[in-house]
Write a protein that holds these residues in place. Structure first.
Motif, short mmCIF file in Angstrom:
data_model
loop_
_atom_site.label_atom_id
_atom_site.label_comp_id
_atom_site.label_asym_id
_atom_site.label_seq_id
_atom_site.Cartn_x
_atom_site.Cartn_y
_atom_site.Cartn_z
N ALA A 34 39.91 -18.44 13.24
CA ALA A 34 40.88 -17.33 13.25
C ALA A 34 41.57 -17.22 14.60
O ALA A 34 42.79 -17.01 14.68
N ARG A 35 40.81 -17.38 15.68
CA ARG A 35 41.38 -17.29 17.04
C ARG A 35 42.41 -18.38 17.27
O ARG A 35 43.52 -18.13 17.74
N VAL A 36 42.07 -19.63 16.91
CA VAL A 36 42.98 -20.75 17.14
C VAL A 36 44.22 -20.62 16.26
O VAL A 36 45.34 -20.90 16.71
N LEU A 37 44.04 -20.18 15.01
CA LEU A 37 45.22 -19.95 14.16
C LEU A 37 46.19 -18.99 14.83
O LEU A 37 47.39 -19.26 14.90
N ALA A 38 45.68 -17.87 15.31
CA ALA A 38 46.54 -16.86 15.95
C ALA A 38 47.20 -17.43 17.20
O ALA A 38 48.41 -17.22 17.43
N GLU A 39 46.46 -18.14 18.02
CA GLU A 39 47.01 -18.73 19.25
C GLU A 39 48.15 -19.69 18.96
O GLU A 39 49.08 -19.81 19.75
N ARG A 40 48.10 -20.37 17.83
CA ARG A 40 49.10 -21.38 17.49
C ARG A 40 50.20 -20.85 16.58
O ARG A 40 51.02 -21.61 16.07
N GLY A 41 50.22 -19.54 16.33
CA GLY A 41 51.31 -18.94 15.59
C GLY A 41 51.16 -18.89 14.09
O GLY A 41 52.10 -18.55 13.38
N HIS A 42 50.00 -19.23 13.59
CA HIS A 42 49.73 -19.11 12.15
C HIS A 42 49.28 -17.68 11.88
O HIS A 42 48.70 -17.03 12.76
#
Length: 125
Positions: A34-42
């Protein structure tokens, strides 16, 4: 943005037999996802963990049109759908890379499928 379903098949006995530490590790992996998705704009727009497949109710229609309800999963397999996310993104290739966080070395794979958008269809709301 396009919406995708990120389907999480798995061996349900892995979760049932997991120690508290192993369960915490699995939850940490989902938190990282979830954190990486948010960081990458997903954008995660939904999702849920599903109950064990033994609680499944199958609904079918008989040749005569009667509704038939039976217990248990349709398929007798080790892997069952254990959960899902819905994710909006304009970068499918990156989404697929981020889904690698949830895949594991034991062979579990993540299925990513585009959600059909009926918003422009006549008569659909």
């Amino acid at each position: 943005m396009t919406q995708y379903a990120v389907l999480l098949p798995g061996d349900e006995s892995t979760w049932e037999n997991a120690t508290p530490e192993q369960r915490a590790e699995m939850y940490e992996r989902h938190g990282e996802f979830a954190r990486v998705l948010a960081e990458r704009g997903h954008k995660v727009t939904g999702g849920a963990e599903l109950t064990h497949s033994r609680t499944t109710q199958q609904v079918r229609k008989s040749a005569g049109g009667d509704v038939l309800v039976t217990d248990g999963p349709y398929a007798e397999t080790v892997e069952q759908l254990t959960g899902f996310y819905t994710v909006e993104t304009d970068d499918l290739d990156d989404l697929l890379q981020v889904c690698g966080i949830l895949a594991n070395a034991e062979g579990a794979s993540i299925e990513v499928r585009e959600v059909v958008d009926h918003s422009g269809d006549a008569g659909m709301s």
